[in-house]
Motif scaffolding. Structure first.
Motif, short mmCIF file in Angstrom:
data_model
loop_
_atom_site.label_atom_id
_atom_site.label_comp_id
_atom_site.label_asym_id
_atom_site.label_seq_id
_atom_site.Cartn_x
_atom_site.Cartn_y
_atom_site.Cartn_z
N TRP A 1 0.83 -1.19 0.00
CA TRP A 1 0.00 0.00 0.00
C TRP A 1 0.87 1.25 0.00
O TRP A 1 1.95 1.26 0.59
N SER A 2 0.39 2.30 -0.65
CA SER A 2 1.12 3.57 -0.65
C SER A 2 0.14 4.73 -0.56
O SER A 2 -1.01 4.63 -1.00
N PHE A 3 0.63 5.82 0.00
CA PHE A 3 -0.19 7.02 0.18
C PHE A 3 0.70 8.24 -0.05
O PHE A 3 1.87 8.24 0.36
N ASN A 4 0.16 9.26 -0.70
CA ASN A 4 0.95 10.48 -0.92
C ASN A 4 0.07 11.70 -1.01
O ASN A 4 -1.11 11.63 -1.40
N VAL A 5 0.62 12.82 -0.62
CA VAL A 5 0.04 14.14 -0.87
C VAL A 5 1.10 14.93 -1.62
O VAL A 5 2.20 15.16 -1.09
N GLY A 6 0.82 15.29 -2.85
CA GLY A 6 1.83 15.94 -3.69
C GLY A 6 1.33 17.18 -4.38
O GLY A 6 0.12 17.45 -4.42
N LEU A 7 2.26 17.95 -4.92
CA LEU A 7 1.96 19.17 -5.66
C LEU A 7 2.57 19.05 -7.05
O LEU A 7 3.72 18.64 -7.19
N ARG A 8 1.80 19.42 -8.07
CA ARG A 8 2.21 19.21 -9.46
C ARG A 8 2.01 20.47 -10.29
O ARG A 8 1.00 21.17 -10.16
N THR A 9 2.97 20.72 -11.19
CA THR A 9 2.84 21.83 -12.14
C THR A 9 3.42 21.43 -13.49
O THR A 9 4.51 20.88 -13.55
N ASP A 10 2.68 21.70 -14.54
CA ASP A 10 3.15 21.55 -15.93
C ASP A 10 3.06 22.90 -16.62
O ASP A 10 2.01 23.55 -16.58
N ILE A 11 4.13 23.32 -17.27
CA ILE A 11 4.14 24.54 -18.07
C ILE A 11 4.64 24.17 -19.47
O ILE A 11 5.69 23.55 -19.61
N GLY A 12 3.88 24.51 -20.48
CA GLY A 12 4.28 24.22 -21.85
C GLY A 12 4.06 25.43 -22.74
O GLY A 12 3.12 26.20 -22.55
N ALA A 13 4.94 25.60 -23.72
CA ALA A 13 4.81 26.72 -24.65
C ALA A 13 5.21 26.29 -26.04
O ALA A 13 6.07 25.40 -26.20
N ASN A 14 4.59 26.88 -27.02
CA ASN A 14 5.00 26.72 -28.42
C ASN A 14 5.36 28.09 -28.97
O ASN A 14 4.56 29.03 -28.90
N LEU A 15 6.57 28.23 -29.49
CA LEU A 15 7.07 29.49 -30.03
C LEU A 15 7.55 29.22 -31.45
O LEU A 15 8.39 28.35 -31.67
N THR A 16 7.04 29.96 -32.41
CA THR A 16 7.36 29.68 -33.81
C THR A 16 8.64 30.38 -34.24
O THR A 16 9.02 31.41 -33.69
N ARG A 17 9.27 29.80 -35.23
CA ARG A 17 10.46 30.42 -35.82
C ARG A 17 10.12 31.80 -36.39
O ARG A 17 10.92 32.74 -36.31
N ASN A 18 8.91 31.92 -36.97
CA ASN A 18 8.50 33.19 -37.55
C ASN A 18 8.52 34.32 -36.53
O ASN A 18 8.80 35.47 -36.87
N MET A 19 8.19 33.98 -35.28
CA MET A 19 8.22 34.99 -34.23
C MET A 19 9.62 35.57 -34.07
O MET A 19 9.82 36.79 -34.04
N PHE A 20 10.61 34.70 -33.99
CA PHE A 20 11.98 35.16 -33.77
C PHE A 20 12.56 35.82 -35.01
O PHE A 20 13.35 36.76 -34.91
N THR A 21 12.17 35.33 -36.19
CA THR A 21 12.59 35.98 -37.43
C THR A 21 12.05 37.41 -37.48
O THR A 21 12.77 38.35 -37.83
N PHE A 22 10.80 37.57 -37.14
CA PHE A 22 10.18 38.90 -37.09
C PHE A 22 10.92 39.82 -36.11
O PHE A 22 11.28 40.95 -36.44
N LEU A 23 11.15 39.33 -34.88
CA LEU A 23 11.84 40.16 -33.89
C LEU A 23 13.23 40.55 -34.37
O LEU A 23 13.67 41.69 -34.21
N ASN A 24 13.93 39.59 -34.99
CA ASN A 24 15.28 39.84 -35.47
C ASN A 24 15.29 40.89 -36.58
O ASN A 24 16.07 41.84 -36.55
N GLU A 25 14.42 40.72 -37.56
CA GLU A 25 14.44 41.63 -38.71
C GLU A 25 13.93 43.02 -38.36
O GLU A 25 14.41 44.01 -38.92
N MET A 26 13.00 43.10 -37.44
CA MET A 26 12.56 44.42 -36.99
C MET A 26 13.64 45.13 -36.20
O MET A 26 13.70 46.35 -36.16
N GLU A 27 14.51 44.35 -35.59
CA GLU A 27 15.60 44.93 -34.80
C GLU A 27 16.77 45.34 -35.68
O GLU A 27 17.41 46.36 -35.43
#
Length: 507
Positions: free
Chosen positions: A126-152
Motif C-alpha cells: 500500500w502507498s499514500f501520498n500528498v503531492g503538488l504538481r505543475t506543468d508549463i508548456g509553450a509553443n514558439l514559432t520560428r517566424n516569431m523570432f525571425t520577425f523580432l530579429n528583422e525588426m531589430e
C-alpha cells in the motif's frame, strides 16, 4: 527597439510560475525514468504502480520526492533562460536562429510530495501520498523570432514587409494530488497495481495567439516629405501621384484567446485610445491562492516475468481530468482587424486640380503609417494594447482540462541472480502543446536494498547528447535523466529523495 511586450509577459509568466513552483513547491515532472529498474527504490512506483520496492518507507516532508525538468525541442538551456529572463537581444544571434525549428516546444515540469509512505501487508503493498504538481508548456514559432530579429536589425523593414507570426501558445496547469495506491502480487510471475488520486486544482491557464498577420507597402520618410513639398507638387503629375498613393497599404490582423482559472491571477485592464477597456497585464497575488477546481485521476500498471531473468511491464498514468470553478474562471478574446490602412482612403482625398489636396492626403497617410510603425517597431506588435484582449464579463464558465497522461512500456533482463540488469523503457507523455516521447536505455547494479546504482541514456529529448544517473544510498536518493552538460543542453532535470525505511523486507 524593446522586446515584444506580450511575448515577454508570457515568458515572464513562465518565470513567475517557475519561481512560484520552486518556492511554493507546486510541481509535476513526477517521475524519474532512470529509477524504473532500481528495485530498492519506491520512486519507480511513480512510473508504474505495480513496481513495489523491497521495503516500506516514509518520506522526509516536502523534500522526500522533488523533481524538476526543463526541456525543449530546439532551445539550449541558456536559450531558455534568456527567453524567460527576456534580457538583451538574444534573437539577433545567428547561432540562436540557426537552432530554431518551425515550431519550438518548451516544457517546464516540477513535482514534490509533501508527504508519502508505503508499507507491506501480506502480498499487498500500500502507498499514500500528498503531492503538488505543475506543468508549463509553450509553443514558439520560428517566424516569431525571425520577425523580432528583422525588426531589430533591418532599418525601415516595417514599411515593406509581410509576416505571419500566428501559433504562439502557453499552457499552465497546477494542482494538489492526494493518492492511494495498491500493488498486489497475483502469482510468482504477475504483479498488478493501481492508484486513485483526488485532485485539488490550483490553476489552469491557456493563452493562444491564433492569428497575427501583418503586411505593408508604405512610402519612405523622404517620399512623404516630397508629397508635402509645394514646390515639388507644382510640376508633378497629380494623377500619377494619386495612383501611387492608392497602392499603399498596411494591414494588421489579430486573433487571440485567453482562458484562466486561477485564484490569485488577475487580468488587469486599462482604457485604450478608443475608450474601450483592454487587458494590459497579468497580476499575481500569492496571498489570494486557493482551490480553483477539483478532479480525479488514476494510474494503472502491471509487471510480468516471462522468464526468470526477463520481465516486461507497462502502465498508464494520470488518466483523469480537472474541472475548474466558474467563480475562478476568466475569459478574454481578441478577434479584430487591428490596423487596416487602405491607399484608396487617401487617394480619394486628392483633387488633381488642387496640389494642396496631395499634402492633406500625405499628412493623413503619414499619421496612420506612424501608428502602424509604433505598433510594429516599438515592440508592440504582440502588445496587449494591439491585441485588444477584452475580458468577457458574461463568459464566466466552468471548464475542464485533462491530465498529462503517460504511457509507459519497459523490459529488463537480469544477470547474476538479478544483481545486475539492463533495461529499455519507452514513455510517451501527452503534455501541451505536444506529446513528448522518450526512449531510455539503462544499466542497473542493485546488490542491496539500501544501495542501488543506475546509468541511463535517453536518446530523444536531449538529442542523444546527455545521460542519466541514479544513486540510492541509505535514506538518500539522487538522480537525473538528463545530466547538465553545458549551456547547449536541450533537456535538464534533477531528482532528490529522502526516505526512511519502514518495516521488513519484501516477502
Amino acid at each position: 527597439m524593446t522586446t515584444n511586450k506580450l511575448f515577454s509577459s508570457a515568458m515572464r509568466t513562465i518565470g513567475v510560475f517557475f519561481v512560484m513552483a520552486v518556492c511554493s513547491l507546486h510541481a509535476n515532472a513526477q517521475f524519474l525514468r532512470t529509477s524504473y529498474f532500481m528495485e530498492g527504490t519506491h520512486y519507480r512506483q511513480q512510473l508504474n504502480p505495480a513496481l513495489a520496492p523491497t521495503k516500506g518507507y516514509i518520506t522526509f516532508p516536502v523534500l522526500g520526492s522533488f523533481n524538476a525538468t526543463v526541456g525543449s525541442t530546439s532551445f539550449g538551456y541558456q536559450d531558455i533562460m534568456d527567453i524567460i529572463d527576456d534580457g538583451g537581444t538574444f534573437y539577433t544571434n545567428p547561432d540562436f536562429l540557426g537552432r530554431l525549428k518551425d515550431n519550438n516546444k518548451l516544457n517546464v515540469n516540477l513535482s514534490t510530495d509533501i508527504i508519502s509512505a508505503g508499507w507491506y501487508k501480506g502480498h499487498n503493498f500500500w502507498s499514500f501520498n500528498v503531492g503538488l504538481r505543475t506543468d508549463i508548456g509553450a509553443n514558439l514559432t520560428r517566424n516569431m523570432f525571425t520577425f523580432l530579429n528583422e525588426m531589430e536589425t533591418l532599418e525601415d523593414n516595417w514599411r515593406n514587409s509581410a509576416y505571419d507570426i500566428s501559433g504562439q501558445q502557453l499552457n499552465i496547469q497546477a494542482y494538489t494530488e492526494v493518492g492511494l495506491g495498491l500493488s498486489r502480487q497475483i502469482n510468482d510471475r504477475l504483479t498488478v497495481g493501481a492508484r486513485v488520486k483526488a485532485l485539488l486544482g490550483i490553476g489552469n491557464l491557456e493563452l493562444k495567439l491564433n492569428n497575427i498577420a501583418m503586411s505593408a507597402n508604405l512610402p519612405s520618410d523622404a517620399r512623404i516629405a516630397q508629397l508635402q513639398d509645394e514646390d515639388y507638387l507644382r510640376t508633378a503629375d497629380l494623377g500619377a501621384l494619386r495612383n501611387e498613393i492608392n497602392n499603399y497599404h498596411a494591414n494588421l490582423v489579430v486573433g487571440a484567446e485567453l482562458k484562466s482559472s486561477f485564484k490569485g491571477l488577475n487580468l488587469v485592464e486599462s482604457e485604450g485610445d478608443n475608450g474601450n477597456r483592454y487587458i494590459d497585464d497579468f497580476e499575481f497575488e500569492a496571498g489570494d491562492l486557493g482551490i480553483a477546481g477539483w478532479g480525479l485521476g488514476f494510474d494503472l500498471g502491471a509487471s510480468y516475468k516471462i522468464w526468470d531473468n526477463l520481465t516486461v511491464s507497462a502502465s498508464v498514468l494520470d488518466l483523469g481530468f480537472l474541472s475548474w470553478k466558474k467563480s475562478a474562471t476568466q475569459v478574454a478574446t481578441a478577434n479584430s482587424t487591428g490596423i487596416d490602412i487602405q491607399g484608396s482612403t487617401y487617394a480619394n482625398m486628392i483633387d488633381v486640380s488642387k496640389p494642396n489636396s496631395v499634402i492633406d492626403a500625405a499628412n493623413a497617410l503619414n499619421n496612420d503609417a506612424n501608428q502602424y510603425m509604433d505598433r510594429v517597431t516599438g515592440g508592440d506588435v504582440l502588445d496587449y494594447e494591439m491585441l485588444e484582449l477584452r475580458k468577457d464579463e458574461n463568459a464566466s464558465e466552468s471548464r475542464k482540462s485533462r491530465l498529462a497522461s503517460t504511457i509507459v512500456v519497459g523490459a529488463e533482463y537480469g544477470f547474476f541472480n538479478n544483481t545486475l540488469a539492463v533495461g529499455v523503457l519507452s514513455t510517451t507523455r501527452f503534455v501541451q502543446p505536444k506529446a513528448l516521447t522518450e526512449l531510455t536505455f539503462s544499466a542497473n547494479y542493485r546488490p542491496k536494498s539500501w544501495f542501488n546504482l543506475a546509468l541511463s541514456y535517453s536518446a530523444l529529448q536531449s538529442a542523444g547528447k546527455s545521460f542519466g544517473l541514479g544513486v540510492k544510498l541509505g535514506a538518500l536518493f539522487i538522480g537525473t535523466d538528463y545530466m547538465f552538460l553545458g549551456k547547449n543542453s536541450k533537456s535538464v532535470n534533477g531528482f532528490l529523495g529522502i526516505s526512511i525505511p519502514l518495516g521488513g523486507k519484501k516477502i
